[in-house]
Write a protein that holds these residues in place. Sequence first.
Motif, short mmCIF file in Angstrom:
data_model
loop_
_atom_site.label_atom_id
_atom_site.label_comp_id
_atom_site.label_asym_id
_atom_site.label_seq_id
_atom_site.Cartn_x
_atom_site.Cartn_y
_atom_site.Cartn_z
N MET A 11 8.55 50.19 148.46
CA MET A 11 7.20 50.70 148.39
C MET A 11 6.28 49.85 149.26
SD MET A 11 6.24 51.58 144.56
CE MET A 11 7.13 52.75 143.64
N THR A 12 5.35 50.49 149.85
CA THR A 12 4.39 49.75 150.64
C THR A 12 3.29 49.21 149.74
OG1 THR A 12 3.04 51.70 151.04
CG2 THR A 12 4.82 51.25 152.61
N LEU A 13 2.52 48.30 150.28
CA LEU A 13 1.42 47.73 149.51
C LEU A 13 0.37 48.77 149.18
CD1 LEU A 13 0.98 44.33 151.35
CD2 LEU A 13 2.00 44.74 149.12
N ILE A 14 0.21 49.74 150.06
CA ILE A 14 -0.77 50.79 149.81
C ILE A 14 -0.34 51.64 148.61
CG2 ILE A 14 -1.83 52.85 150.80
CD1 ILE A 14 -1.51 51.49 153.54
N GLN A 15 0.94 51.96 148.54
CA GLN A 15 1.44 52.74 147.41
C GLN A 15 1.29 51.96 146.11
OE1 GLN A 15 5.36 53.45 148.90
NE2 GLN A 15 4.94 55.61 149.31
N LEU A 16 1.60 50.67 146.15
CA LEU A 16 1.42 49.85 144.95
C LEU A 16 -0.03 49.79 144.52
CD1 LEU A 16 3.86 46.89 145.63
CD2 LEU A 16 4.12 48.71 143.95
N LEU A 26 -5.78 61.28 138.09
CA LEU A 26 -5.83 61.47 139.53
C LEU A 26 -4.66 62.32 139.99
CD1 LEU A 26 -6.70 57.91 140.84
CD2 LEU A 26 -8.21 59.85 140.61
N GLU A 27 -4.93 63.13 140.99
CA GLU A 27 -3.88 63.93 141.59
C GLU A 27 -3.93 63.67 143.09
OE1 GLU A 27 -2.87 68.62 142.38
OE2 GLU A 27 -4.48 68.07 141.04
N LEU A 50 -2.33 52.10 145.10
CA LEU A 50 -2.70 53.41 144.54
C LEU A 50 -2.13 53.60 143.14
CD1 LEU A 50 -2.30 55.72 147.65
CD2 LEU A 50 -4.42 54.99 146.56
N ILE A 51 -0.91 53.12 142.90
CA ILE A 51 -0.32 53.20 141.56
C ILE A 51 -1.12 52.35 140.58
CG2 ILE A 51 1.71 52.56 140.20
CD1 ILE A 51 3.40 53.42 142.63
N GLY A 52 -1.54 51.16 141.02
CA GLY A 52 -2.34 50.29 140.15
C GLY A 52 -3.70 50.90 139.83
N ILE A 53 -4.36 51.50 140.80
CA ILE A 53 -5.64 52.16 140.56
C ILE A 53 -5.47 53.34 139.63
CG2 ILE A 53 -7.46 53.50 141.68
CD1 ILE A 53 -7.12 51.64 144.11
N ASP A 54 -4.42 54.11 139.84
CA ASP A 54 -4.14 55.27 138.98
C ASP A 54 -3.90 54.81 137.54
OD1 ASP A 54 -3.66 57.98 138.40
OD2 ASP A 54 -1.50 57.65 138.56
N TRP A 55 -3.12 53.76 137.35
CA TRP A 55 -2.86 53.25 136.00
C TRP A 55 -4.15 52.77 135.35
CZ3 TRP A 55 -3.69 48.32 134.08
CH2 TRP A 55 -3.21 48.11 132.77
N PHE A 56 -4.99 52.03 136.09
CA PHE A 56 -6.25 51.52 135.55
C PHE A 56 -7.16 52.67 135.12
CE2 PHE A 56 -10.69 50.33 136.17
CZ PHE A 56 -10.78 49.27 135.28
N LEU A 57 -7.26 53.70 135.97
CA LEU A 57 -8.14 54.81 135.64
C LEU A 57 -7.63 55.61 134.45
CD1 LEU A 57 -9.11 56.06 139.19
CD2 LEU A 57 -10.52 54.78 137.59
N LYS A 58 -6.32 55.78 134.35
CA LYS A 58 -5.76 56.50 133.20
C LYS A 58 -5.90 55.69 131.92
CE LYS A 58 -2.33 59.34 135.51
NZ LYS A 58 -0.92 59.57 135.74
#
Length: 124
Positions: free
Chosen positions: A1-6, A23-24, A8-16
């Motif tokens: 995984m790239t740092l960008i994907q990580l 997020l979609e 985005l996954i971290g931001i998605d987890w925080f928001l959920k």
Amino acid sequence: MTLIQLGLIGIDWFLKRFIQIDLEFVDYPGRPYGSLVSAFLLALAYFFLVASNWANQNFGLLTPEQIVYNLRQPMEGVDSNFISSFITGPLLGSLVLLVVLAVALVYLRRFAITCQLKKPLFKK
């Protein structure tokens, strides 16, 4: 995984988890010419900024006449430390920035983020 994907996954987890936003990520493939031009212009601006700072540190404040006179002189006997410091300083830094920005902007432009609130943020 790239740092960008990580990221985005971290931001998605925080928001959920904390804000209850879902997020979609929608993939929009396409031609990245605009992003590449933007990355090139930003790296070029960075190069000019750092190169002018490098010239000011190495040569002091020069008048345009002094610059033209020095450009007309032969390069024989020039210390190679000036050339190597320019290559490792402004030139290498702007090339690294160009690659990083090009990858980031081309990758990020492929995604559109849509969000929906699971519950209202503020209670009435």
